[in-house]
Design an enzyme around this catalytic site. Sequence first.
Site, short mmCIF file in Angstrom:
data_model
loop_
_atom_site.label_atom_id
_atom_site.label_comp_id
_atom_site.label_asym_id
_atom_site.label_seq_id
_atom_site.Cartn_x
_atom_site.Cartn_y
_atom_site.Cartn_z
N GLU A 199 3.57 -66.67 -18.16
CA GLU A 199 4.61 -67.42 -18.56
C GLU A 199 5.81 -67.66 -17.49
O GLU A 199 6.05 -66.62 -16.55
CB GLU A 199 5.27 -66.73 -19.82
N LYS A 229 7.13 -74.33 -25.66
CA LYS A 229 7.07 -73.17 -26.52
C LYS A 229 7.58 -73.23 -28.03
O LYS A 229 8.64 -74.04 -27.93
CB LYS A 229 7.90 -71.98 -26.06
N CYS A 286 3.26 -66.75 -25.25
CA CYS A 286 3.76 -65.46 -25.58
C CYS A 286 4.02 -65.28 -27.02
O CYS A 286 3.07 -65.08 -27.78
CB CYS A 286 5.04 -65.30 -24.68
N PRO A 344 17.57 -35.94 -5.32
CA PRO A 344 18.14 -34.50 -5.54
C PRO A 344 17.05 -33.88 -6.40
O PRO A 344 16.89 -34.28 -7.56
CB PRO A 344 19.48 -34.97 -6.25
N LEU A 345 16.38 -32.76 -5.71
CA LEU A 345 15.29 -32.20 -6.51
C LEU A 345 15.93 -30.53 -6.90
O LEU A 345 16.04 -30.06 -6.02
CB LEU A 345 14.03 -32.04 -5.37
N SER A 346 15.96 -30.65 -8.30
CA SER A 346 16.37 -29.44 -8.80
C SER A 346 15.66 -28.40 -8.96
O SER A 346 15.76 -27.20 -9.31
CB SER A 346 17.41 -29.65 -10.01
N GLY A 347 14.11 -28.78 -9.09
CA GLY A 347 12.98 -27.94 -9.49
C GLY A 347 12.88 -27.66 -11.03
O GLY A 347 12.08 -27.08 -11.54
N GLY A 348 13.55 -28.84 -11.63
CA GLY A 348 13.25 -28.87 -13.04
C GLY A 348 12.48 -29.94 -13.39
O GLY A 348 11.88 -30.73 -12.74
N VAL A 349 12.15 -30.31 -14.87
CA VAL A 349 11.03 -30.99 -15.37
C VAL A 349 11.35 -32.38 -15.01
O VAL A 349 10.50 -33.27 -14.29
CB VAL A 349 10.95 -30.96 -16.84
N ASP A 350 12.71 -32.82 -15.07
CA ASP A 350 13.01 -34.31 -14.84
C ASP A 350 13.08 -34.77 -13.38
O ASP A 350 12.25 -35.63 -13.02
CB ASP A 350 14.54 -34.56 -15.29
N SER A 351 13.54 -34.15 -12.19
CA SER A 351 13.60 -34.37 -11.02
C SER A 351 12.10 -34.24 -10.34
O SER A 351 11.77 -34.80 -9.69
CB SER A 351 14.65 -33.77 -10.18
#
Length: 724
Positions: free
Chosen positions: A45, A114, A175, A355-362
């Site tokens: 499209e 369309k 579409c 910014p890498l925090s060591g958590g799931v998200d980053s």
Amino acid sequence: MGRKVTVASSTLNQWALDFDGNRERILESILEAKDLGATFRTGPELEICGYSCEDHFYESDTFLHCWEVLLELLTAPLCKDMIIDVGMPVMHKNVAYNCRVVFLNQKILLIRPKLKMCDDGNYRESRWFAPWKKIRQTEDYFLPRMISKFTGQSTVPIGDAVIATRDTCLGFEICEELWNPASSHINMALDGVEIISNSSGSYTELRKAFVSVDLVKSATFKAGGCYIFSNLRGCDGQRVYFGGCSCVALNGNIISRAKQFALQDVEVTVATLDLEDIRSYRNQIRSLAHLAAESPSYPRVVVDFSLSQEQDATLPIASPIEWVYLRPEEEIAQGPACWLWDYLRRSGQGGFFLPLSGGVDSSSVALIVFSMCKMLVEAVQRGDNRVLSDLRRVLGDPEYTPRTPSELCNRILVTCYMGTENSSKETKQRAATLAASIGSYHMHIMIDKAITAIIEIFSGVTGLFPKFASRGGCPRQNLALQNIQARLRMVLSYLFAQLMLWARNRPGGLLVLGSANVDEALRGYMTKYDCSSADINPIGGISKTDLRRFLNYAKSKFEIPVIGEIVDAPPTAELEPLQDGKLAQTDEEDMGMTYAELSQFGRLRKIEKCGPFSMYCKLVNTWGGNCTPREVAEKVKHFFRCYAINRHKMTVLTPAYHAEQYSPDDNRFDHRPFLYRANWSWQFRAIDKQLEYQGTSKRSITNVGQQANKKVDNTARIRTGIAV
């Protein structure tokens, strides 16, 4: 007479207003289709200008440049002896239409507008285009002089028509017309149209790929025929990622398909079919034949051209194939990675800062970048020179050829752990181990001095020294001390993003990546203008639940053991003081709800369109096994209070990869106010009345049961001769 036809569907990674690049990709697809023996080529499209031009569709320049590109396509020698169908906006009688322009051998055959607009989700088509309302009718369209001068045509038909060749009949949908309950493909099939193309701009969401595939299959199951679905792929300048999955269906089966996620800018899917298979399939469905006998006709543009070849008896035809769908974790590994690559190579920047925090998200964001690097290396090793050229340009090194994903990740991704006295050694170690595993250029900095300096400025003006709650401060002080840490991380992220390549003797700058997930955005569990503020966010439309699923997949896929520790660790912002060196703060305790509950709230609010009262009525049954009605009521009220208080944060959300149907992205996907009456007085009273009613009903049922038991007991005593 020939009866075997080869058709081509083009999957293109177009870019809004990139007329040069879009033209080259269209020409490449035509050349490839021709080399593969196709005599009909269709594309996605609005492929000439790009789908997401949005308010640029108000500009006459957009229409002018589309006609200029079309003229170059008409004059290109490689377009000879092939019916070609391209997408562009067309202005007719001062009304803008989203159209397909069909041409053959330097003549325009038909402009097909369309019929049905798409105006839900991320689509706003009625803002720029009108639907063609004159069903099975055409009008004369007066061509621009630059086109007429070349083709010798002053007018061409525009409208709801089909094209009749010497051997078959072609029809068109665009579409939304496939998704709409009043689709045209059945009516066209009843009128003898055997090949129908659909040019689409369908964006991806997790678990959505099967929808378009099922629609394509069903479009030919009931009425037979060949259906060619051609979709965009990639990021054309917006939050969405177009999902590819172009395919060809015949009589209810998929016979050819394109990839869902890929780094290829051009992918051509061809299929050879036998027209007699369509005729036999339709003729045996007697109810269809009876309907077809009385079906009104479409206007036909008759063309002296055959799609089939005279001598095609031995030409092999395509067979049905099985479509294997990606799991959600695989979609996360590939979709956002491709989106990041499109954004990076078109932005002119030299990589990413995270910014890498060591958590799931980053950690999920870091692994998506690593997945991108892996896809790039594999593409280069397959000989994709376009990917290699783009990569060398991004890195500013004309001689570079990547050898491993980790080596490339070191050049393209800078990660930084920004610690404070409130950070734990465990998160610091997890961040460092993950960075080493993927090869990112990693740093560790302490930002306490900067925090102290900011607080001293405030104290110098007011003479007051804010404290954390655990040290005697009030909630306002506690929140302010948390927020300054988060906002300083954002400031430092941009400082490092602008200067790290300078420090590494490379040109350019870095794009800052955000790492707030869709559930945190929905709840408003973030500091406004903190480190969730970034240039782009690859996980902003993905739930915490799906991110955990993705991490478990990445652990085995990339063979990185530390991911297991990241998944098992309780999510925490680490903005409050540690207690005896241990975490005193977790996300779910702070939010007052679990991530699983948040996902449920989000789906009910957005997808099922629930307000507080209807959400309570649904959840009191869903959660009845674990919560009392009053507990459910309090959870719903708490969510809506938080939602109302924090809705203003949605106006500054980092542009995020769209992946989830309950995204709270303001002014794009979720058109709700950002200022609410936070006590929801009327709505909460309705919940309270329902609670009271349920309590009364429960007591009544209990009393009825007690009376019934008493009656049974008395009856038994009478029967045994005992006095009542």
